[in-house]
Design a protein around this motif. Structure first.
Motif, mmCIF file in Angstrom:
data_model
loop_
_atom_site.group_PDB
_atom_site.id
_atom_site.type_symbol
_atom_site.label_atom_id
_atom_site.label_comp_id
_atom_site.label_asym_id
_atom_site.label_seq_id
_atom_site.Cartn_x
_atom_site.Cartn_y
_atom_site.Cartn_z
ATOM 1 N N ALA A 110 0.544 -1.307 0.578
ATOM 2 C CA ALA A 110 -0.338 -0.362 0.092
ATOM 3 C C ALA A 110 0.441 1.457 0.063
ATOM 4 N N GLY A 111 2.133 1.523 -0.238
ATOM 5 C CA GLY A 111 2.871 1.943 0.305
ATOM 6 C C GLY A 111 2.591 3.359 -1.108
ATOM 7 N N GLY A 162 5.211 4.778 -2.909
ATOM 8 C CA GLY A 162 6.114 4.361 -4.095
ATOM 9 C C GLY A 162 6.854 5.558 -4.570
ATOM 10 N N THR A 163 7.267 6.631 -4.228
ATOM 11 C CA THR A 163 7.669 7.880 -4.397
ATOM 12 C C THR A 163 8.981 8.079 -4.979
ATOM 13 N N ARG A 164 9.510 7.017 -4.684
ATOM 14 C CA ARG A 164 11.495 7.471 -5.106
ATOM 15 C C ARG A 164 11.104 6.950 -6.407
ATOM 16 N N LYS A 203 4.356 0.118 -7.499
ATOM 17 C CA LYS A 203 5.922 -0.131 -7.991
ATOM 18 C C LYS A 203 5.592 -1.745 -7.389
ATOM 19 N N PRO A 217 -1.560 5.285 4.938
ATOM 20 C CA PRO A 217 -0.458 4.383 4.903
ATOM 21 C C PRO A 217 -0.087 5.125 5.567
ATOM 22 N N LEU A 218 0.126 4.708 7.020
ATOM 23 C CA LEU A 218 0.166 4.761 7.685
ATOM 24 C C LEU A 218 2.442 4.550 8.503
ATOM 25 N N GLY A 219 2.420 3.482 7.292
ATOM 26 C CA GLY A 219 3.675 3.347 7.886
ATOM 27 C C GLY A 219 3.585 1.376 7.987
ATOM 28 N N LEU A 220 4.850 0.824 7.785
ATOM 29 C CA LEU A 220 4.698 -0.551 7.456
ATOM 30 C C LEU A 220 4.332 -1.504 9.041
ATOM 31 N N LEU A 247 8.577 -7.979 1.493
ATOM 32 C CA LEU A 247 8.311 -6.594 1.427
ATOM 33 C C LEU A 247 9.339 -7.031 0.021
ATOM 34 N N PRO A 248 8.101 -7.306 -0.877
ATOM 35 C CA PRO A 248 8.000 -6.748 -2.390
ATOM 36 C C PRO A 248 9.455 -5.962 -3.616
ATOM 37 N N ASP A 249 9.616 -5.042 -2.885
ATOM 38 C CA ASP A 249 10.881 -4.374 -3.511
ATOM 39 C C ASP A 249 11.730 -4.699 -2.941
HETATM 40 P P1 UTP Z 1 9.187 2.027 1.517
HETATM 41 O O1 UTP Z 1 9.760 1.980 2.417
HETATM 42 O O2 UTP Z 1 9.711 1.415 -0.290
HETATM 43 O O3 UTP Z 1 8.132 2.821 1.341
HETATM 44 O O4 UTP Z 1 8.224 0.894 1.891
HETATM 45 P P2 UTP Z 1 7.661 3.653 -0.897
HETATM 46 O O5 UTP Z 1 5.490 3.969 0.171
HETATM 47 O O6 UTP Z 1 6.659 1.748 -0.814
HETATM 48 O O7 UTP Z 1 7.950 3.918 -1.363
HETATM 49 P P3 UTP Z 1 8.954 4.796 -1.197
HETATM 50 O O8 UTP Z 1 9.534 5.447 -0.197
HETATM 51 O O9 UTP Z 1 7.461 6.065 -1.474
HETATM 52 O O10 UTP Z 1 9.169 5.000 -2.783
HETATM 53 C C1 UTP Z 1 8.363 -0.711 1.949
HETATM 54 C C2 UTP Z 1 6.769 -1.434 1.856
HETATM 55 O O11 UTP Z 1 6.091 -1.492 3.479
HETATM 56 C C3 UTP Z 1 4.900 -0.991 1.921
HETATM 57 C C4 UTP Z 1 5.157 -0.432 1.085
HETATM 58 O O12 UTP Z 1 3.886 -0.817 -0.371
HETATM 59 C C5 UTP Z 1 6.838 -1.567 0.208
HETATM 60 O O13 UTP Z 1 5.712 -3.342 0.253
HETATM 61 N N1 UTP Z 1 3.831 0.053 2.998
HETATM 62 C C6 UTP Z 1 4.292 0.871 3.550
HETATM 63 C C7 UTP Z 1 2.576 0.310 2.944
HETATM 64 O O14 UTP Z 1 1.961 -1.179 2.828
HETATM 65 N N2 UTP Z 1 2.141 0.768 3.503
HETATM 66 C C8 UTP Z 1 2.793 1.812 3.856
HETATM 67 O O15 UTP Z 1 2.314 2.762 5.143
HETATM 68 C C9 UTP Z 1 4.424 1.986 3.746
#
Ligand code: UTP
Length: 294
Positions: free
Chosen positions: A18-19, A21-23, A33, A112-115, A135-137
């Motif tokens: 749910a992140g 993916g801003t990078r 992403k 998206p409040l964090g992992l 963490l798929p990335d």
């Molecule tokens: P990242 O720290 O890589 O963040 O999250 P992000 O949003 O995917 O990418 P950037 O930093 O903005 O480019 C690590 C993992 O946790 C998930 C992300 O989808 C990724 O798989 N995540 C992160 C969530 O599901 N929810 C969140 O609130 C934060």
């Protein structure tokens, strides 16, 4: 009952996707992403393949707005399949995208409040079972895969098992780091966890990578977790509270990790996996030599 009999198998895996993916913007404005491909498989497919190799049955995706492509990827595509069939094209290439009915569950993380918060969103589906997190990335390439290595260790020690990698000490400040206890082979007892420590204060150079096997009690800890680093609910903080109450071990991954959340890591993974492919490796190596002027 022996310890091995008491250890519940890991049948469920949570994929937090749910992140924002801003990078990777603008690529990730409309495409998740996790759907970016390394050669011809999206990142999420590598993680799901790794989960299946480890014996995991139920896939739980924590999704958000704009992430439906991930769920569609693992759905039946009638029109595509019918057309391919008519054109006498093999459907084998889609085999890995099939999921047994009922084995794909999605839950929504509205904000998206964090992992840590993303994992907590899956609590009702996890119930009282141990579960894996991917963490798929973070693309983990090994034989066997990273989660299989972890499940093998888990079947011996139970409790919580995370995967770690050794990095140069100068790099530790970007990661979660373990305080190590006793070690046997690739298995190390974890006595503490620190998120992004200063180099001098780091308890080791073993960093937490994107694979976890956790006991369901972590959900109660996440429920009451205060916001940590970056104003987000951190999984590391909740895991740290389990140390001392439950067995907690780290497996040093025997394989290669590519950080596909960063652009250079993504390009490295693309090159490495393309060069390792029997169907295109020679061509890609020749291309790389040409580009480098060698
Ligand atoms: P990242 O720290 O890589 O963040 O999250 P992000 O949003 O995917 O990418 P950037 O930093 O903005 O480019 C690590 C993992 O946790 C998930 C992300 O989808 C990724 O798989 N995540 C992160 C969530 O599901 N929810 C969140 O609130 C934060």
């Amino acid at each position: 009952m022996s310890d091995a009999q008491k250890i519940k198998p890991v049948r469920k895996a949570v994929f937090p996707v749910a992140g924002l993916g801003t990078r990777f913007l603008p690529a990730t404005k409309a495409i998740p992403k996790e759907m970016l491909p390394i050669v011809d498989r999206p990142l999420i497919q590598y993680a799901v393949d790794e989960a299946r190799e480890a014996g995991i049955e139920q896939l739980i995706f924590v999704t958000g707005r704009g992430k439906t492509a991930i769920v569609e990827h693992f759905d039946t595509a009638y029109e595509l399949e019918a057309t391919m069939h008519e054109r006498e094209k093999s459907l084998d290439v889609l085999a890995a995208t099939r999921v047994q009915p009922g084995n794909l569950v999605t839950v929504r993380q509205q904000v998206p409040l964090g992992l840590g918060h993303a994992i907590w969103c899956a609590r009702a589906v996890i119930g009282d079972e141990p579960f894996a997190i991917f963490l798929p990335d973070e693309l983990m390439i090994g034989t066997p895969g990273c989660m299989k290595q972890m499940v093998d260790a888990y079947s011996q020690v139970g409790g919580n098992v995370i995967s770690v990698l050794e990095v140069p000490r100068s790099d530790v400040s970007s990661y979660g780091v373990i305080a190590p206890g006793k070690s046997h082979g690739n298995l190390t007892e974890v006595t503490g966890l620190v998120e992004k420590p200063k180099i001098d204060a780091a308890p080791s150079n073993l960093i937490i990578s994107g694979r976890y096997i956790l006991q369901p009690e972590v959900m109660d800890l996440l429920e009451n977790q205060e916001k940590g680093a970056g104003g987000e609910i951190q999984l590391t903080d909740a895991m740290a509270q389990m140390i001392g109450n439950q067995p907690f071990h780290a497996v040093t991954f025997n394989g290669t990790r590519y950080d596909c959340g960063s652009k250079t890591g993504f390009v490295e993974a693309t090159l490495a996996l393309a060069m390792a492919r029997p169907d295109m490796g020679d061509e890609v190596r020749a291309m790389a030599r040409r580009l480098l002027g060698l």
